[in-house]
Design an enzyme around this catalytic site. Structure first.
Site, PDB file in Angstrom:
ATOM      1  N   ARG A  37       0.827  -1.208   0.000  1.00 45.34           N
ATOM      2  CA  ARG A  37       0.000   0.000   0.000  1.00 45.34           C
ATOM      3  C   ARG A  37       0.860   1.256   0.000  1.00 45.34           C
ATOM      4  NH1 ARG A  37      -3.436   0.969   5.257  1.00 45.34           N
ATOM      5  NH2 ARG A  37      -4.271  -1.100   4.843  1.00 45.34           N
ATOM      6  N   SER A  86      -8.213   0.434   1.317  1.00 47.81           N
ATOM      7  CA  SER A  86      -8.893   0.231   2.597  1.00 47.81           C
ATOM      8  C   SER A  86      -9.506   1.551   3.084  1.00 47.81           C
ATOM      9  CB  SER A  86      -7.909  -0.352   3.601  1.00 47.81           C
ATOM     10  OG  SER A  86      -8.585  -0.735   4.769  1.00 47.81           O
ATOM     11  N   HIS A  87      -9.154   2.001   4.288  1.00 52.52           N
ATOM     12  CA  HIS A  87      -9.739   3.215   4.871  1.00 52.52           C
ATOM     13  C   HIS A  87      -8.843   4.433   4.651  1.00 52.52           C
ATOM     14  CE1 HIS A  87      -6.806   1.647   7.617  1.00 52.52           C
ATOM     15  NE2 HIS A  87      -6.625   2.889   8.005  1.00 52.52           N
ATOM     16  N   LYS A 146      -4.415  -6.364  -1.395  1.00 47.35           N
ATOM     17  CA  LYS A 146      -4.560  -7.416  -0.384  1.00 47.35           C
ATOM     18  C   LYS A 146      -4.624  -8.740  -1.137  1.00 47.35           C
ATOM     19  CE  LYS A 146      -6.860  -4.707   3.210  1.00 47.35           C
ATOM     20  NZ  LYS A 146      -8.108  -4.389   3.920  1.00 47.35           N
ATOM     21  N   ASP A 169     -15.968   0.246   6.693  1.00 48.96           N
ATOM     22  CA  ASP A 169     -14.798   0.983   6.216  1.00 48.96           C
ATOM     23  C   ASP A 169     -14.789   0.930   4.683  1.00 48.96           C
ATOM     24  OD1 ASP A 169     -13.755  -1.554   5.691  1.00 48.96           O
ATOM     25  OD2 ASP A 169     -11.743  -1.019   6.332  1.00 48.96           O
ATOM     26  N   ASP A 186     -13.291  -0.559   2.303  1.00 49.04           N
ATOM     27  CA  ASP A 186     -13.276  -1.782   1.512  1.00 49.04           C
ATOM     28  C   ASP A 186     -14.104  -2.894   2.147  1.00 49.04           C
ATOM     29  OD1 ASP A 186     -11.408  -2.244   3.557  1.00 49.04           O
ATOM     30  OD2 ASP A 186     -10.276  -3.655   2.322  1.00 49.04           O
ATOM     31  N   ASP A 238     -14.225  -4.563   5.046  1.00 50.02           N
ATOM     32  CA  ASP A 238     -13.809  -5.669   5.926  1.00 50.02           C
ATOM     33  C   ASP A 238     -13.848  -5.284   7.399  1.00 50.02           C
ATOM     34  OD1 ASP A 238     -11.572  -4.067   5.919  1.00 50.02           O
ATOM     35  OD2 ASP A 238     -10.222  -5.566   5.051  1.00 50.02           O
ATOM     36  N   ARG A 239     -14.296  -4.048   7.702  1.00 53.82           N
ATOM     37  CA  ARG A 239     -14.453  -3.654   9.102  1.00 53.82           C
ATOM     38  C   ARG A 239     -15.828  -3.044   9.317  1.00 53.82           C
ATOM     39  NH1 ARG A 239     -10.918   0.210  11.276  1.00 53.82           N
ATOM     40  NH2 ARG A 239     -10.648   1.086   9.199  1.00 53.82           N
ATOM     41  N   HIS A 287     -12.526  -5.755  12.490  1.00 56.69           N
ATOM     42  CA  HIS A 287     -12.364  -6.952  11.657  1.00 56.69           C
ATOM     43  C   HIS A 287     -12.948  -8.124  12.461  1.00 56.69           C
ATOM     44  CE1 HIS A 287      -9.569  -5.700   8.424  1.00 56.69           C
ATOM     45  NE2 HIS A 287      -8.966  -4.941   9.321  1.00 56.69           N
TER      46      HIS A 287
END
Ligand SMILES: [Zn+2]
Length: 467
Positions: free
Chosen positions: A19, A107-108, A117, A241, A243, A245-246, A328
């Site tokens: 990233r 992601s965030h 990922k 978030d 993407d 996943d949270r 997560h």
């Protein structure tokens, strides 16, 4: 494609993903090299097909195209599922029985970031795997071939799988905030099939994140959701978030339930069908969570912070549930064991819809402890682990009671305090928890003294943060 080597900016090869800032640290050439190297690894393991998805960031389509070029140049076939949340890509790997998966996502992080990922087979690809990928690319250690790239729309299959585990009960009013993140792709296909009333905020996928930053661990980012819950008289609100996943959640009074509080509710639910099972939570989680898992007949296990680490431990122990304070959460009782926040939202609805109590009442009945949020403060990468080691050595010498699976989590008669080094940023992380304010103050003093002995001052502005 020629066998020229490719060097990455070393800062982008991180613990759990690759990233960085697009155009400065991450370029299309990096995406191509990641595809080529990852494809080489898949091929050498006897695999031949990789699933690929990407989030709604403006830079994602270009990086996806370059990554597909690299994969096919290694002789790997690629099935692209298009714009998707990270867990939808994880689902694709299982559903299509692919030999690996790559999700292009920041992601965030702010809009100018992007990253990758990865899943090798059905497992997280992280830590040393990522370093090895960097070293292989630097040598141009690549396979060659001509893979095919195809597109597949899996949204209907994905939504059907999530909906399969819904247990209808009371009709609920729910507000959802996808934060212009990638869950916007799949939210309608799911909530339109649910009983009750559903209000979706910021549904349009927009990589500039115009409404607010897509990180539900920061209370400011939940304000719009809290207001919607109150305005509509909702039973609860759920946020994601960038993407997907949270998860973040608020009750009908607009109060936040943090990851470790939600895990208490999910643990009780899962343990009904898995009595005695091991449930995993990270070192940042409240003692109340571990106590409540025990009280519900489960076996609590504290593990290292980091979604890939927790997911790997869950698979190793065949535990039915694991989670992190960061949001997560991993269900493996009747689901795949990856972190799918939309699925977690449905599992929360199952609990609330089938209980006589509201989520607000459930929250009020949780054990009351006073704790700090996660305190994060800057510390150079070359110092952070050393400072934790120094603190640990002094504590051991003094005969302190501590758990050292990830930093130090020190128990005193007042409660506990934690000090650990972030695996992903030049940051030290601390948290304290006690039964009362006086105890919390003494724990903060203990923490400050432990840091001071290594020449570190805990800044007043050490702030609540995310993963
Ligand atoms: Zn995420």
């Amino acid at each position: 494609m020629s066998h020229t080597a490719h060097k990455f900016d070393p800062t982008i090869l991180r613990e759990y993903d690759i990233r960085g800032i697009v155009g400065q640290q991450v370029h299309a050439a990096d995406a191509r090299a990641i595809g080529r190297t990852f494809g080489t690894l898949v091929k050498r393991k006897g695999g031949k097909r990789v699933a690929l998805g990407y989030d709604g960031r403006l830079s994602s389509p270009e990086l996806a195209a370059a990554c597909i070029e690299g994969l096919t140049a290694a002789g790997i076939d690629v099935t692209s599922i298009g714009v998707a949340a990270t867990p939808m890509l994880y689902f694709a790997v299982y559903h299509l029985d692919a030999d690996g998966g790559i999700q292009i996502t920041g992601s965030h992080n702010p809009p100018d970031y992007n990253g990758f990922k990865m899943m090798m087979g059905k497992k997280s690809f992280f830590g040393e795997d990522i370093q090895k990928l960097g070293a292989m690319a630097a040598k141009g250690d690549w396979e060659s071939g001509q893979g095919k790239a195809t597109k597949k729309d899996i949204l209907a299959d994905y939504a059907a799988r999530l909906l399969k585990d819904v247990k209808p009960g009371k009709k609920l009013k729910v507000a959802w905030d996808t934060g212009n993140g990638a869950v916007g792709v799949s939210i309608r296909a799911v909530v339109d099939k649910l009983p009750g009333e559903h209000f979706v905020l910021n549904e349009k996928v927009d990589g500039t994140f115009p409404a607010h930053h897509p990180d539900p661990t920061v209370p400011k980012n939940l304000e719009q959701l809290m207001a919607e819950v109150k305005k509509r008289g909702c039973d609860l609100g759920i946020a994601f978030d960038g993407d997907g996943d949270r998860i973040g959640a608020v009750d009908g009074k607009g109060r936040v339930l943090w990851g470790d509080q939600l895990l208490v509710l999910w643990s009780r639910d899962v343990l009904k069908n898995h009595p005695g099972a091991t449930i995993i939570a990270d070192v940042k989680a409240s003692q109340a969570l571990f106590d409540e898992i025990h009280r519900a007949g489960g076996t609590p296990l504290m593990w290292k912070t980091g979604h890939s680490l927790i997911k790997t431990k869950l698979a190793e122990l065949k535990a039915p549930l694991a989670g992190e304070m960061s949001g997560h959460i991993f269900f493996a009782d009747i689901f795949y064991g990856f972190d799918d926040a939309l699925y977690c939202g449905l599992r929360l609805l199952n609990i609330v819809a089938n209980s006589k109590e509201s989520l607000a009442t459930m929250r009020d009945k949780l054990p009351r402890l006073v704790n700090t949020p996660e305190l994060r403060f800057d510390c150079p990468d070359d110092r952070k682990f050393k400072i934790v080691e120094e603190v640990k050595a002094r504590l051991n010498k003094a005969g302190a009671k501590l758990i050292d699976i990830d930093g130090v989590r020190v128990s005193t008669p007042d409660g506990w305090w934690l000090l650990r080094a972030s695996n992903t940023q030049p940051v030290l992380v601390a948290r304290c928890e006690s039964a009362n304010e006086e105890g919390l103050e003494r724990l903060m003093d203990d923490l400050k003294a432990a840091l001071a002995a290594s020449g570190v001052t805990l800044p007043d502005e050490a702030s609540a943060g995310h993963h």
